[in-house]
Design an enzyme around this catalytic site. Sequence first.
Site, mmCIF file in Angstrom:
data_model
loop_
_atom_site.group_PDB
_atom_site.id
_atom_site.type_symbol
_atom_site.label_atom_id
_atom_site.label_comp_id
_atom_site.label_asym_id
_atom_site.label_seq_id
_atom_site.Cartn_x
_atom_site.Cartn_y
_atom_site.Cartn_z
ATOM 1 N N TRP A 1 2.554 -7.362 4.709
ATOM 2 C CA TRP A 1 2.855 -7.522 6.132
ATOM 3 C C TRP A 1 2.272 -8.826 6.679
ATOM 4 C CZ3 TRP A 1 5.318 -2.858 7.695
ATOM 5 C CH2 TRP A 1 5.894 -2.904 8.973
ATOM 6 N N ARG B 1 4.694 4.500 2.349
ATOM 7 C CA ARG B 1 4.498 3.067 2.314
ATOM 8 C C ARG B 1 3.800 2.628 3.597
ATOM 9 N NH1 ARG B 1 5.619 1.829 -2.994
ATOM 10 N NH2 ARG B 1 7.695 2.550 -3.578
ATOM 11 N N THR B 2 3.414 1.366 3.632
ATOM 12 C CA THR B 2 2.840 0.825 4.856
ATOM 13 C C THR B 2 3.922 0.751 5.929
ATOM 14 O OG1 THR B 2 1.298 -0.509 3.563
ATOM 15 C CG2 THR B 2 1.580 -1.106 5.865
ATOM 16 N N LEU B 3 3.777 1.543 6.960
ATOM 17 C CA LEU B 3 4.785 1.568 8.021
ATOM 18 C C LEU B 3 4.424 0.643 9.176
ATOM 19 C CD1 LEU B 3 5.492 5.406 8.111
ATOM 20 C CD2 LEU B 3 6.710 3.625 6.862
ATOM 21 N N MET C 1 0.845 -1.185 0.000
ATOM 22 C CA MET C 1 0.000 0.000 0.000
ATOM 23 C C MET C 1 0.880 1.235 0.000
ATOM 24 S SD MET C 1 -2.447 1.190 3.149
ATOM 25 C CE MET C 1 -3.022 -0.468 3.349
#
Length: 243
Positions: free
Chosen positions: A127, A20-22, A1
């Site tokens: 993730w 970004r997806t953290l 994402m």
Amino acid sequence: MHSAVVAKEGSENFEIGSERTLYPYVTGTSVIGIKYKDGILMTADMGGSYGSTLRYKSVERLKPVGKHSLLGASGEISDFQEILRYLDELILYDNMWDDGNSLGPKEVHNYLNRVMYNRRNKFNPLWNSLVLGGVKNGQKYLGLVSMIGVHFEDNHVATGFGNHLARPILRDEWHEDMSFEEAVKLLEKCMLVLLYRDRSAINKLQIAKITEEGVTIFEPYSLKTFWKFSAFHNPTKGAEGSW
């Protein structure tokens, strides 16, 4: 994402970077998979945590893949749904050849490894930690893939807290010729330990099996628990430190 970040200066818009997806949003906890006499058994609870809140209680994280494979996932639920879309396309493409052959668990495991490693290299990982098991031509296969593409095959695997709390139990008690009933009992023992020790676990679990005959995902059920252990009443007794 990922998404572009746009800021306004006066009346003009300009792009200042991308995100970004953290960290994950809605996550599932441990998945455990083991080989037994007739195939592969896998289990996971049905909790979906929004941060530290157990927001969802009926999230299915065990899914069949094609004719010969079973997939379980911990981690971000939306990323798991994206992986399932990838796998749907893979299986559809494989079926379009109509050559009498179909992808086995080893091929699907290698595909997932490439997907996870590719996304890691783009600094935009999916993730999840994935457990992939299956049976094809009498050969049992069980492997794991982490969110950065670390992968291996073993007789028993676990993700999340299960990797720390369930694997020692499996190393002590697993054996190759376990019956279905023995394997279910062992998985339930592991899930009970996780229920006591993992704050994200809930007492609603699913078990799935895959054999030469195909995949069976059983209805959810709860385990019998006992919360009167003395250590539960005073968990800090004997501990050193100010807390």
